[in-house]
Design an enzyme around this catalytic site. Structure first.
Site, mmCIF file in Angstrom:
data_model
loop_
_atom_site.group_PDB
_atom_site.id
_atom_site.type_symbol
_atom_site.label_atom_id
_atom_site.label_comp_id
_atom_site.label_asym_id
_atom_site.label_seq_id
_atom_site.Cartn_x
_atom_site.Cartn_y
_atom_site.Cartn_z
ATOM 1 C CB SER A 35 -0.871 0.078 1.258
ATOM 2 O OG SER A 35 -1.804 -0.938 1.270
ATOM 3 C CG HIS A 66 -3.183 -1.934 -3.288
ATOM 4 N ND1 HIS A 66 -2.072 -2.708 -3.110
ATOM 5 C CD2 HIS A 66 -3.612 -1.600 -2.064
ATOM 6 C CE1 HIS A 66 -1.845 -2.839 -1.816
ATOM 7 N NE2 HIS A 66 -2.765 -2.179 -1.155
ATOM 8 C CG HIS A 88 -4.914 -7.035 0.645
ATOM 9 N ND1 HIS A 88 -4.975 -6.233 -0.473
ATOM 10 C CD2 HIS A 88 -3.775 -6.699 1.298
ATOM 11 C CE1 HIS A 88 -3.905 -5.447 -0.498
ATOM 12 N NE2 HIS A 88 -3.161 -5.706 0.556
ATOM 13 C CE1 TYR A 90 -8.321 -4.911 1.804
ATOM 14 C CE2 TYR A 90 -6.628 -5.727 3.282
ATOM 15 C CZ TYR A 90 -7.026 -4.900 2.261
ATOM 16 O OH TYR A 90 -6.113 -4.068 1.675
ATOM 17 C CD GLU A 91 -8.287 -6.686 -2.501
ATOM 18 O OE1 GLU A 91 -8.601 -6.204 -3.599
ATOM 19 O OE2 GLU A 91 -7.144 -7.111 -2.234
ATOM 20 C CB ALA A 118 1.591 -0.112 4.638
ATOM 21 C CG MET A 221 -4.568 -6.101 7.233
ATOM 22 S SD MET A 221 -5.911 -5.003 6.758
ATOM 23 C CE MET A 221 -6.080 -3.983 8.245
ATOM 24 C CB SER A 222 -0.285 -8.149 2.714
ATOM 25 O OG SER A 222 0.817 -7.359 3.099
ATOM 26 C CG ASN A 245 -0.583 2.707 11.353
ATOM 27 O OD1 ASN A 245 -0.289 2.234 10.253
ATOM 28 N ND2 ASN A 245 -1.286 2.057 12.233
ATOM 29 C CG HIS A 259 -6.177 3.071 3.514
ATOM 30 N ND1 HIS A 259 -5.185 2.115 3.554
ATOM 31 C CD2 HIS A 259 -6.422 3.280 2.198
ATOM 32 C CE1 HIS A 259 -4.841 1.770 2.325
ATOM 33 N NE2 HIS A 259 -5.577 2.471 1.475
HETATM 34 CL CL1 6GU Z 1 -2.262 -0.776 12.646
HETATM 35 N N1 6GU Z 1 -2.904 -2.953 11.401
HETATM 36 C C1 6GU Z 1 -2.982 -3.738 10.365
HETATM 37 N N2 6GU Z 1 -3.576 -4.930 10.537
HETATM 38 N N3 6GU Z 1 -2.520 -3.436 9.159
HETATM 39 C C2 6GU Z 1 -1.937 -2.262 9.018
HETATM 40 C C3 6GU Z 1 -1.809 -1.376 10.059
HETATM 41 C C4 6GU Z 1 -2.332 -1.768 11.270
HETATM 42 N N4 6GU Z 1 -1.176 -0.289 9.599
HETATM 43 C C5 6GU Z 1 -0.918 -0.488 8.311
HETATM 44 N N5 6GU Z 1 -1.373 -1.690 7.942
#
Ligand code: 6GU
Length: 287
Positions: A35, A66, A88, A90-91, A118, A221-222, A245, A259
Site C-alpha cells: 500500500s 493499489h 488481500h 479482506y477483499e 505497510a 494484512m498481507s 502508524n 488508511h
Molecule cells: Cl495498525 N494494522 C494492520 N492490521 N494493518 C496495518 C496497520 C495496522 N497499519 C498499516 N497496515
C-alpha cells in the site's frame, strides 16, 4: 479448477506462458509493492505493463492505493517483475487467488521474491517511518486453517509440508542491513517479526497488546501468504515492512489507525524505500 478454489499447475503455466509470449524480459527478481509503495515499479526501465484485467486467470485489485498492474522491466540492467497492487484476504479472495501471482513468478523463472507492505508498529521502539526487515512471521489465519497451501498438493510446486524456519533468507537480511547502513538509513532501519491478520478492521487495543506479548513487532494484512507460497516452490524471500502508524496500545491514547495515514507515510518514505530496494536488487547474486 481445484477443490480448494485454487488454480492447477496447468492454469498457472498457461498464464506464465501467455506473459512470456508478450515480452522478452526474463525476470529473476519479483517485487510486490505494498500500500502506497507502488512507486517501486516506476523505477523499472524498458517497461512492459499489463493491467490485471488483461491477464488470463488474474484476479482484480479493489483497494484504493493499489494500482493493479504487472510491470516487467529492468532495474540497473537486472530483469525484474513488479506487482503494483496485491490481493488481500479482506477483499474476499481465497488464499489461492491471493498467491497465484507468486506461482506465476516461479513459472516465469523468478528466483528471488521481494515483498513490501505497510504495517502498524507494535514494538514500542518503532516510530512511524521506520523500515522493518522481516526476520520471521506469525501466521494468525494459519492457526485457524487458513493457509494458502491448504488443499491438494502438487509436487511440481513443492512438498506437502514445507519448512518455514528459514522462510526469510538470512543472507538477504544481512545484505539489506549493509545496504541500508551504506545509504545512511541506520536511524530508521529495524528488523523484526511481522504478524498477519485478515483485516479489514484494524486491531483493538486488546488485540494489539496480545500480539505484542506474543512476540510480534509489526502487524499487517498481507505478505505472509506470499512468503509461504514462494518458499513452498523454492524461491528465496526477502520482505520489508514500512511502519506507517503506531498500533494503539493503551486506553488513554487518542490515536486512531486509518488508511490515509498509511498512504501518507508511504509517500514520505517512498524515495528511501525505492533506493533501498533497488540497491538490494542490484546486489542479489543468482548462481
Ligand atoms: Cl495498525 N494494522 C494492520 N492490521 N494493518 C496495518 C496497520 C495496522 N497499519 C498499516 N497496515
Amino acid at each position: 479448477s481445484e477443490p480448494n478454489g485454487g488454480y492447477s499447475y496447468e492454469d498457472c503455466k498457461a498464464t506464465a506462458d501467455w506473459l512470456l509470449s508478450q515480452t522478452d524480459i526474463r525476470p529473476l527478481v519479483g517485487i510486490v509493492c505494498g500500500s502506497g509503495l507502488g512507486g517501486l515499479a516506476n523505477m523499472l526501465k524498458d517497461q512492459v505493463v499489463f493491467n490485471y484485467k488483461d491477464i488470463p486467470n488474474f484476479p482484480q485489485s479493489t483497494v484504493h492505493g493499489h494500482a493493479g498492474r504487472l510491470v516487467f522491466g529492468t532495474l540497473k540492467g537486472r530483469p525484474c517483475i513488479c506487482m503494483q497492487g496485491r490481493f488481500h484476504i479482506y477483499e474476499g479472495y481465497p488464499l489461492q487467488k491471493i498467491t497465484l501471482p507468486i506461482r506465476i513468478f516461479k513459472l516465469l523463472g523468478v528466483k528471488t521474491v521481494v515483498l513490501t507492505n505497510a504495517a502498524g508498529g507494535l514494538n514500542q521502539d518503532y516510530k512511524v517511518g521506520d523500515v522493518m526487515i522481516i526476520k520471521d512471521h506469525i501466521n494468525m489465519p494459519g492457526f485457524a486453517g487458513n493457509n494458502p497451501l491448504v488443499g491438494p498438493n502438487d509436487e511440481r510446486f513443492g512438498v506437502r509440508f514445507p519448512c518455514m524456519s528459514d522462510a526469510y533468507d538470512r543472507e538477504l537480511q544481512q545484505l539489506a542491513m549493509d545496504v541500508g547502513l551504506e545509504l545512511g538509513y541506520g536511524d530508521f532501519l529495524k528488523e523484526g517479526v511481522y504478524c498477519v491478520l485478515g483485516g479489514p478492521s484494524f486491531e483493538t487495543i486488546a488485540e494489539c497488546r496480545m500480539l505484542h506479548r506474543m512476540g510480534a513487532d509489526a502487524v499487517g494484512m498481507s505478505t505472509v501468504h506470499e512468503a509461504i507460497t514462494a518458499r513452498h516452490c523454492g524461491m528465496r524471500v526477502f520482505a520489508l515492512s514500512l511502519i506507517t502508524n503506531q498500533a494503539v496500545m493503551d486506553y488513554e491514547s487518542k490515536e486512531k489507525a486509518n488508511h490515509e495515514e498509511v498512504l501518507q507515510t508511504g509517500k514520505d518514505r517512498a524515495m528511501q524505500l525505492e533506493q533501498l530496494v533497488s540497491t538490494i536488487v542490484t546486489r542479489i547474486e543468482h548462481s
